[in-house]
Design a protein around this motif. Structure first.
Motif, PDB file in Angstrom:
ATOM      1  N   SER A 315     -14.477  -4.038   1.728  1.00 10.02           N
ATOM      2  CA  SER A 315     -15.035  -2.789   1.228  1.00 10.02           C
ATOM      3  C   SER A 315     -15.799  -3.067  -0.058  1.00 10.02           C
ATOM      4  O   SER A 315     -15.202  -3.473  -1.057  1.00 10.02           O
ATOM      5  N   GLY A 316     -17.113  -2.865  -0.032  1.00  5.83           N
ATOM      6  CA  GLY A 316     -17.912  -3.112  -1.227  1.00  5.83           C
ATOM      7  C   GLY A 316     -17.925  -4.578  -1.604  1.00  5.83           C
ATOM      8  O   GLY A 316     -17.633  -5.459  -0.804  1.00  5.83           O
ATOM      9  N   SER A 317     -18.236  -4.866  -2.841  1.00  4.40           N
ATOM     10  CA  SER A 317     -18.423  -6.243  -3.291  1.00  4.40           C
ATOM     11  C   SER A 317     -17.175  -6.855  -3.908  1.00  4.40           C
ATOM     12  O   SER A 317     -17.165  -8.054  -4.194  1.00  4.40           O
ATOM     13  N   THR A 335      -6.053   0.018  -1.321  1.00  3.32           N
ATOM     14  CA  THR A 335      -7.290  -0.682  -1.682  1.00  3.32           C
ATOM     15  C   THR A 335      -7.003  -1.606  -2.852  1.00  3.32           C
ATOM     16  O   THR A 335      -6.432  -1.183  -3.863  1.00  3.32           O
ATOM     17  N   ALA A 336      -7.403  -2.877  -2.711  1.00  2.54           N
ATOM     18  CA  ALA A 336      -7.137  -3.879  -3.746  1.00  2.54           C
ATOM     19  C   ALA A 336      -8.429  -4.530  -4.191  1.00  2.54           C
ATOM     20  O   ALA A 336      -9.327  -4.802  -3.377  1.00  2.54           O
ATOM     21  N   THR A 349       4.527  -5.320   5.731  1.00  2.00           N
ATOM     22  CA  THR A 349       5.780  -5.136   6.461  1.00  2.00           C
ATOM     23  C   THR A 349       5.843  -3.671   6.896  1.00  2.00           C
ATOM     24  O   THR A 349       5.417  -2.771   6.163  1.00  2.00           O
ATOM     25  N   PHE A 350       6.332  -3.456   8.097  1.00  3.84           N
ATOM     26  CA  PHE A 350       6.294  -2.105   8.642  1.00  3.84           C
ATOM     27  C   PHE A 350       7.564  -1.802   9.444  1.00  3.84           C
ATOM     28  O   PHE A 350       8.029  -2.606  10.246  1.00  3.84           O
ATOM     29  N   LYS A 351       8.136  -0.640   9.147  1.00  5.92           N
ATOM     30  CA  LYS A 351       9.188  -0.031   9.959  1.00  5.92           C
ATOM     31  C   LYS A 351       9.112   1.467   9.710  1.00  5.92           C
ATOM     32  O   LYS A 351       8.363   1.925   8.834  1.00  5.92           O
ATOM     33  N   GLU A 352       9.865   2.249  10.487  1.00  9.65           N
ATOM     34  CA  GLU A 352       9.776   3.698  10.391  1.00  9.65           C
ATOM     35  C   GLU A 352       9.954   4.162   8.941  1.00  9.65           C
ATOM     36  O   GLU A 352      10.943   3.841   8.285  1.00  9.65           O
ATOM     37  N   ASN A 353       8.921   4.875   8.454  1.00  4.67           N
ATOM     38  CA  ASN A 353       8.935   5.479   7.108  1.00  4.67           C
ATOM     39  C   ASN A 353       9.037   4.462   5.978  1.00  4.67           C
ATOM     40  O   ASN A 353       9.471   4.810   4.870  1.00  4.67           O
ATOM     41  N   GLU A 354       8.614   3.219   6.234  1.00  4.04           N
ATOM     42  CA  GLU A 354       8.573   2.235   5.151  1.00  4.04           C
ATOM     43  C   GLU A 354       7.490   1.189   5.445  1.00  4.04           C
ATOM     44  O   GLU A 354       7.652   0.367   6.351  1.00  4.04           O
ATOM     45  N   PHE A 355       6.425   1.239   4.672  1.00  2.00           N
ATOM     46  CA  PHE A 355       5.300   0.325   4.841  1.00  2.00           C
ATOM     47  C   PHE A 355       4.990  -0.311   3.489  1.00  2.00           C
ATOM     48  O   PHE A 355       4.732   0.395   2.510  1.00  2.00           O
ATOM     49  N   LYS A 356       5.050  -1.647   3.445  1.00  2.00           N
ATOM     50  CA  LYS A 356       4.854  -2.353   2.186  1.00  2.00           C
ATOM     51  C   LYS A 356       3.680  -3.321   2.301  1.00  2.00           C
ATOM     52  O   LYS A 356       3.513  -3.978   3.335  1.00  2.00           O
ATOM     53  N   PHE A 357       2.901  -3.402   1.207  1.00  2.00           N
ATOM     54  CA  PHE A 357       1.737  -4.263   1.150  1.00  2.00           C
ATOM     55  C   PHE A 357       1.950  -5.310   0.057  1.00  2.00           C
ATOM     56  O   PHE A 357       2.271  -4.957  -1.086  1.00  2.00           O
ATOM     57  N   TYR A 358       1.725  -6.562   0.409  1.00  2.00           N
ATOM     58  CA  TYR A 358       1.857  -7.669  -0.533  1.00  2.00           C
ATOM     59  C   TYR A 358       0.526  -8.398  -0.641  1.00  2.00           C
ATOM     60  O   TYR A 358      -0.168  -8.614   0.360  1.00  2.00           O
TER      61      TYR A 358
END
Length: 415
Positions: A315-317, A335-336, A349-358
């Protein structure tokens, strides 16, 4: 057991065949990727030399002697004619001599030329490119090796005085001067190291609207520019592989022999299967060096439909966006800010009602509401049903059927 051994799918680029990139896990072929590319393209082989591979052969690249990566590039065309000869159509000489096939080139063949001055001033060799009457962003590159003296100068010029000047010192291995004047804009410049004293000098710039672009080079005993006088009339350097391509970053070398040559894009898709990814929670990991944005380049784990997917999008530059979509609804997004052309390690990491981004060793975002995407079976280095192919290097890709702990995910994504 290591974290790698636990993955349902593991791609550490190494094994390949025509039209295939093999996964490490699983070993039965369910994780293998389909690879296509029309025509020849170059890569860096394990010895550090440039090597040409044919149609549909994946490019497992060993740049700078590093561990291999899968090289995925967009279509590019080398507009410089006679890229290894520095003579012929659209080449002119001003007080220089050229000795062909004088030393071993970066492809480990006797194809590099010796370029020497024959005067203390006005000594250069120039290539002309005819272009549309508008401002265009180019990247020009050339392989150079030290001969008798310590300096080398290059220039790209439109209608005088619009130009960009680049000057290089062999003893430091650095570009010590780079400047654009008048209606040229200098965007980027750098140098890459190759075996046996070779450097690939490159610079990216936007031109004026002149319909003729000249690319000029000169070996030098002193640190002046192309036009200045020099104390030596016999300075020389070795040259090979000039390239001028439309685009805002450097890509792999494209050989020409009198006409322009196009290298077509790499496509790597369809890793995985429905039985392999029959998971209700898990972890998706990508270790990549993303090249500068080309449209909306994406890496997608999906049901080959927009309804359920996990994807990374440029996304963008300066940014990457991370999405998790379940039943057509975006349940998590982040967005990082990153640096393109640098290595980045990303995990979801993903499971019901818990999504984490590293990202690069840190937990950067958590969403706590939403359903898990279902029916995931396809991992592709592109968007769904589009031409938005990922451009960059792939070092490692994994899918797990469990949620990694925070400690494990941080360990996995640490650079």
């Amino acid at each position: 057991m290591s974290l790698a051994d636990e993955s349902k799918l593991l791609l550490i680029p190494s094994g390949y065949n025509s039209g295939k990139v093999y996964s490490v896990f699983p070993t039965d072929g369910d994780g293998d990727f389909i690879y296509t590319r029309s025509g020849d393209a170059s890569r860096i082989n394990p010895g550090g030399y440039i090597e040409t591979v044919g149609t549909n052969i994946p490019r497992i690249d060993h740049t700078a002697g590093n561990c291999p990566s899968l090289l995925l590039e967009p279509q590019r065309t080398n507009l410089a004619l006679y890229s290894e000869q520095f003579l012929g159509t659209n080449w002119t000489s001003g007080n220089t001599s050229l000795t062909s096939n004088n030393t071993i080139a970066p492809d480990n063949q006797l194809t590099a030329d010796k370029l020497a001055r024959t005067s203390t001033s006005g000594s250069y060799r120039t290539h002309f490119i005819y272009k549309a009457a508008n401002a265009i962003t180019y990247t020009t590159s050339m392989f150079i090796k030290q001969g008798s003296d310590n300096y080398f100068a290059m220039r790209s010029q439109g209608s005088y005085p619009s130009r960009v000047d680049i000057r290089f010192r062999f003893d430091t291995g650095l570009i010590y001067y780079a400047q654009a004047t008048s209606n040229f804009t200098l965007i980027d410049y750098n140098v890459e190291n190759y075996p046996n004293g070779w450097y690939r000098l490159y610079y990216t710039y936007t031109t004026d609207t002149h319909t003729l672009l000249s690319i000029t080079m000169s070996p030098r005993a002193t640190n002046g520019n192309i036009d200045s006088s020099d104390t030596s009339s016999n300075s020389f350097a070795y040259v090979w592989g000039i390239q001028t391509e439309v685009g805002n970053y450097l890509t792999s070398y494209i050989k020409t022999e009198g006409i322009t040559v196009t290298r077509f894009k790499d496509e790597c898709i369809n890793g995985g299967s429905s039985s392999l990814f029959n998971i209700t929670e898990g972890t998706f990991f990508v270790d990549t060096t993303p090249f500068t944005r080309e449209a909306n380049d994406r890496i997608t784990l999906s049901n080959n439909n927009y309804s359920n997917r996990i994807f990374i999008s440029k996304s963008g530059s300066t940014q990457l966006q991370f999405f998790i979509v379940s039943n057509y609804s975006t349940v998590a997004i982040y967005t990082a800010n990153i640096n393109y052309n640098e290595r980045n390690k990303i995990a979801f990491t993903f499971k019901e009602n818990e999504f984490k981004f590293y990202l690069n060793g840190s937990l950067v975002h958590i969403d706590t509401n939403g359903s898990v995407p279902t029916g995931l079976y396809d991992l592709s280095f592109k968007d769904i049903g589009s031409s938005s192919y990922w451009s960059g290097k792939i070092h490692d890709t994994r899918v797990y059927d469990r949620v990694l702990t925070e400690a494990e995910a941080i360990q996995l994504t640490t650079l």
